[in-house]
Write an enzyme that holds these catalytic residues in place. Structure first.
Site, PDB file in Angstrom:
ATOM      1  N   HIS A 103       0.713  -1.312   0.045  1.00  0.00           N
ATOM      2  CA  HIS A 103      -0.008   0.089   0.136  1.00  0.00           C
ATOM      3  C   HIS A 103       0.957   1.163   0.042  1.00  0.00           C
ATOM      4  O   HIS A 103       0.554   2.036  -0.579  1.00  0.00           O
ATOM      5  CB  HIS A 103      -1.087  -0.037   1.168  1.00  0.00           C
ATOM      6  N   GLU A 104       1.801   1.271   0.858  1.00  0.00           N
ATOM      7  CA  GLU A 104       2.862   2.436   0.950  1.00  0.00           C
ATOM      8  C   GLU A 104       3.574   2.697  -0.502  1.00  0.00           C
ATOM      9  O   GLU A 104       3.721   3.735  -0.901  1.00  0.00           O
ATOM     10  CB  GLU A 104       3.707   2.335   2.095  1.00  0.00           C
ATOM     11  N   HIS A 107       1.755   4.510  -2.873  1.00  0.00           N
ATOM     12  CA  HIS A 107       1.864   5.957  -2.749  1.00  0.00           C
ATOM     13  C   HIS A 107       3.057   6.438  -3.751  1.00  0.00           C
ATOM     14  O   HIS A 107       2.930   7.340  -4.114  1.00  0.00           O
ATOM     15  CB  HIS A 107       1.687   6.413  -1.501  1.00  0.00           C
ATOM     16  N   HIS A 111       3.030   9.064  -6.747  1.00  0.00           N
ATOM     17  CA  HIS A 111       3.788  10.142  -6.874  1.00  0.00           C
ATOM     18  C   HIS A 111       4.816  10.217  -8.318  1.00  0.00           C
ATOM     19  O   HIS A 111       4.904  11.239  -8.819  1.00  0.00           O
ATOM     20  CB  HIS A 111       4.907  10.053  -5.665  1.00  0.00           C
TER      21      HIS A 111
END
Length: 230
Positions: A103-104, A107, A111
């Site tokens: 999940h991280e 991100h 980006h």
């Protein structure tokens, strides 16, 4: 006037559903994370290994991975281009660990590709910070001096509310990307995909609760403003 009953501000009732939902969401994410922290994946990869694999697979070799302190402290830092994972996620090979790590990384992918909602949310950060801290000063001035100050406070608080709302698609999208990356790269077995989704869905509830709380507080401020003018 604001209605009071034995010293109780009745407008707090507006916040009650959001408060109860927040408590439920916090309990849900903690219990779900704890449950699947004890369920190990058949592949045996750690969260750090999963994060590194997905990053490299998506051409993000320049994004680092660091160990962070605290439980559920996992996050992606866009300024440093670093994915920070808590010890249980970094070194763990559970369904919870690899799901959170993916999940991280989701991100980080957002980006890198300039995902519009994330870009918009990042521009809102200073506005939200100022709004959430300064709004209450103007709200208090509104009760002490003039109702017009309350309007300024509400406008400032709108920035914080907007930030919470924009956060929702950002988080849901990161979770969707995580599941796709885990599945397509064979990092979890097909039978483990449902458990991974349950972990990420539980985590998403906390963001929904935060948005609900912010909207409820905004509604309460509007009611207080209208009562102050009556």
């Amino acid at each position: 006037m604001v209605p009071y009953y034995y010293g109780f501000d009745s407008t707090y009732i507006i916040l009650l559903p959001a408060i109860l939902f927040t408590l439920y969401a916090q309990n849900k994410v903690q219990s779900t994370f704890a449950k699947y922290l004890r369920v190990y994946t058949s592949k045996g990869f750690t969260g750090a290994q999963v994060a590194r694999f997905i990053l490299d697979k998506n051409g993000l070799n320049n994004v680092g991975i660091e160990l962070s302190r605290g439980k559920l402290s996992d996050h992606y830092d866009p300024r440093s281009k670093v994915v920070r994972l808590s010890n249980e996620v970094y070194n763990g090979s559970s369904v919870a660990a690899v799901s959170v790590a993916a999940h991280e990384v989701g991100h980080a992918i957002q980006h890198a590709i300039g995902y519009a909602p994330l870009t918009f949310r990042n521009t809102l950060v200073p506005i939200a910070n100022i709004g959430s801290s300064m709004a209450w000063i103007f709200i208090l001035l509104g009760f002490a001096v003039s109702p017009s100050f309350i309007d300024i406070g509400i406008l400032l608080f709108l920035g914080a509310v907007l930030f919470q709302i924009v956060t929702l698609p950002v988080e849901f999208n990161a979770s969707s990307r995580a599941i796709v990356q885990l599945r397509e790269n064979g990092l979890i077995a097909q039978s483990e995909e449902g458990a991974s989704k349950r972990v990420l869905d539980a985590a998403a509830l906390t963001y929904v609760a935060a948005a609900a709380a912010a909207v409820s507080q905004l509604l309460r401020l509007i009611v207080l403003r209208n009562n102050r003018r009556d």
